[in-house]
Design an enzyme around this catalytic site. Structure first.
Site, mmCIF file in Angstrom:
data_model
loop_
_atom_site.group_PDB
_atom_site.id
_atom_site.type_symbol
_atom_site.label_atom_id
_atom_site.label_comp_id
_atom_site.label_asym_id
_atom_site.label_seq_id
_atom_site.Cartn_x
_atom_site.Cartn_y
_atom_site.Cartn_z
ATOM 1 N N GLU A 173 -0.144 10.567 5.248
ATOM 2 C CA GLU A 173 -0.277 9.119 5.061
ATOM 3 C C GLU A 173 1.081 8.488 4.741
ATOM 4 O O GLU A 173 1.425 7.432 5.274
ATOM 5 C CB GLU A 173 -1.269 8.869 3.918
ATOM 6 C CG GLU A 173 -2.029 7.561 4.043
ATOM 7 C CD GLU A 173 -3.229 7.529 3.105
ATOM 8 O OE1 GLU A 173 -4.146 8.355 3.288
ATOM 9 O OE2 GLU A 173 -3.247 6.707 2.187
ATOM 10 N N GLU A 228 -11.088 6.336 -2.182
ATOM 11 C CA GLU A 228 -11.053 6.792 -0.780
ATOM 12 C C GLU A 228 -12.178 6.142 0.041
ATOM 13 O O GLU A 228 -11.977 5.712 1.180
ATOM 14 C CB GLU A 228 -11.188 8.319 -0.708
ATOM 15 C CG GLU A 228 -10.041 9.098 -1.353
ATOM 16 C CD GLU A 228 -8.727 9.029 -0.577
ATOM 17 O OE1 GLU A 228 -8.271 7.912 -0.263
ATOM 18 O OE2 GLU A 228 -8.148 10.094 -0.308
ATOM 19 N N GLU A 276 -9.653 -2.907 -6.315
ATOM 20 C CA GLU A 276 -9.584 -2.959 -4.841
ATOM 21 C C GLU A 276 -9.695 -4.405 -4.350
ATOM 22 O O GLU A 276 -8.967 -4.815 -3.449
ATOM 23 C CB GLU A 276 -10.682 -2.090 -4.213
ATOM 24 C CG GLU A 276 -10.437 -0.591 -4.337
ATOM 25 C CD GLU A 276 -9.306 -0.064 -3.440
ATOM 26 O OE1 GLU A 276 -8.957 -0.702 -2.428
ATOM 27 O OE2 GLU A 276 -8.747 0.999 -3.777
ATOM 28 N N ASP A 284 0.830 -1.212 0.000
ATOM 29 C CA ASP A 284 0.000 0.000 0.000
ATOM 30 C C ASP A 284 0.863 1.261 0.000
ATOM 31 O O ASP A 284 0.471 2.292 -0.552
ATOM 32 C CB ASP A 284 -0.980 -0.005 1.178
ATOM 33 C CG ASP A 284 -2.271 0.733 0.816
ATOM 34 O OD1 ASP A 284 -2.724 0.595 -0.334
ATOM 35 O OD2 ASP A 284 -2.806 1.460 1.661
HETATM 36 C C1 NSP Z 1 -5.348 0.198 -2.456
HETATM 37 C C2 NSP Z 1 -5.753 1.457 -1.735
HETATM 38 N N1 NSP Z 1 -6.987 1.970 -1.941
HETATM 39 C C3 NSP Z 1 -7.327 3.132 -1.281
HETATM 40 C C4 NSP Z 1 -6.482 3.768 -0.447
HETATM 41 C C5 NSP Z 1 -6.928 5.002 0.294
HETATM 42 N N2 NSP Z 1 -6.193 6.152 -0.060
HETATM 43 C C6 NSP Z 1 -5.249 3.204 -0.264
HETATM 44 N N3 NSP Z 1 -4.336 3.746 0.569
HETATM 45 N N4 NSP Z 1 -4.873 2.018 -0.905
#
Ligand code: NSP
Length: 223
Positions: free
Chosen positions: A90, A142, A212, A48
């Site tokens: 983040e 999001e 996702e 991520d």
């Molecule tokens: C795969 C993924 N999807 C969504 C997000 C949210 N910004 C994230 N950090 N990573």
């Protein structure tokens, strides 16, 4: 008087199965149920981090499109700018968390599902992609995280204490309000969009949902 059903509401009803597949994935359920495999969590964390780095230029492109393409006075630019600022935090959070869990970010290689997702983001950056279409992707990306991690914070959840902070990052109320603001932006845009753009935007939503799910599958060791 009955409230008007928005385009996003119509889509979420129509694609409920796929949407739930993304927001109630077994990876998320395993956090919520307290039986998450920590190596899966570490895989997710490292992958991520790479995704979020690729997400920044995409969000910056949405910001540019908002500046050029939205009506004055709706505050789209400010909302999206808030998103850019949150991404800065983040990235710092990922670095801190990776250190805590002993994940070496510099040696992470993006897995196939991640590469494909990042490539998809890149395909949405160009000026030929309409603001409405890009904004739908942004809102969906999001919101899926918000709903997924908020699910892990519900009263009856058994989320391990050491993962609560991760869930709070996206599952907190103010992130939820930000996602609602993105949804309002999207619905306002969709109200005045052509049929062609609406069709493209819906297809983009479906692609996000699929990416996702693939991303969670990858983290869960299913690829
Ligand atoms: C795969 C993924 N999807 C969504 C997000 C949210 N910004 C994230 N950090 N990573």
């Amino acid at each position: 008087m009955q409230a008007k059903i928005t385009v996003t509401e119509t889509w979420l009803r129509k694609h409920r199965h796929l949407y739930d597949g993304a927001t109630r994935h077994p990876f998320i359920r395993s956090i919520r149920d307290g039986n998450i495999n920590i190596s899966a969590f570490k895989t997710w964390l490292g992958q991520d981090y790479i995704f979020v780095r690729a997400f920044v230029p995409f969000v910056a492109s949405v910001l540019t499109k908002a500046y050029k393409g939205s009506d004055d006075g709706n505050g789209d630019v400010e909302v999206i700018l808030g998103g850019v600022a949150a991404l800065h935090d983040e990235i710092s959070w990922f670095k801190k968390e990776a250190f805590k869990w002993g994940v070496q970010l510099s040696s992470i290689v993006p897995q196939k599902a991640n590469q494909e997702y990042c490539r998809f983001l890149e395909s949405l950056i160009g000026p030929e992609v309409e603001y409405t279409v890009a904004a739908v992707a942004f809102w969906a990306i999001e919101t899926i995280y918000q709903e997924s991690f908020a699910h892990c914070l519900e009263d009856d959840s058994k989320t391990p204490p050491e993962l609560k902070e991760t869930c709070q990052r996206w599952g907190n109320e103010s992130f939820g309000e930000y996602c609602n603001s993105l949804r309002n932006i999207v619905d306002r845009q969709l109200e005045k969009a052509s049929d062609d753009v609406i069709t493209k935007a819906e297809a983009t939503l479906l692609r996000v949902l699929e990416h996702e799910v693939d991303f969670w599958n990858m983290s869960h060791g299913r690829t």
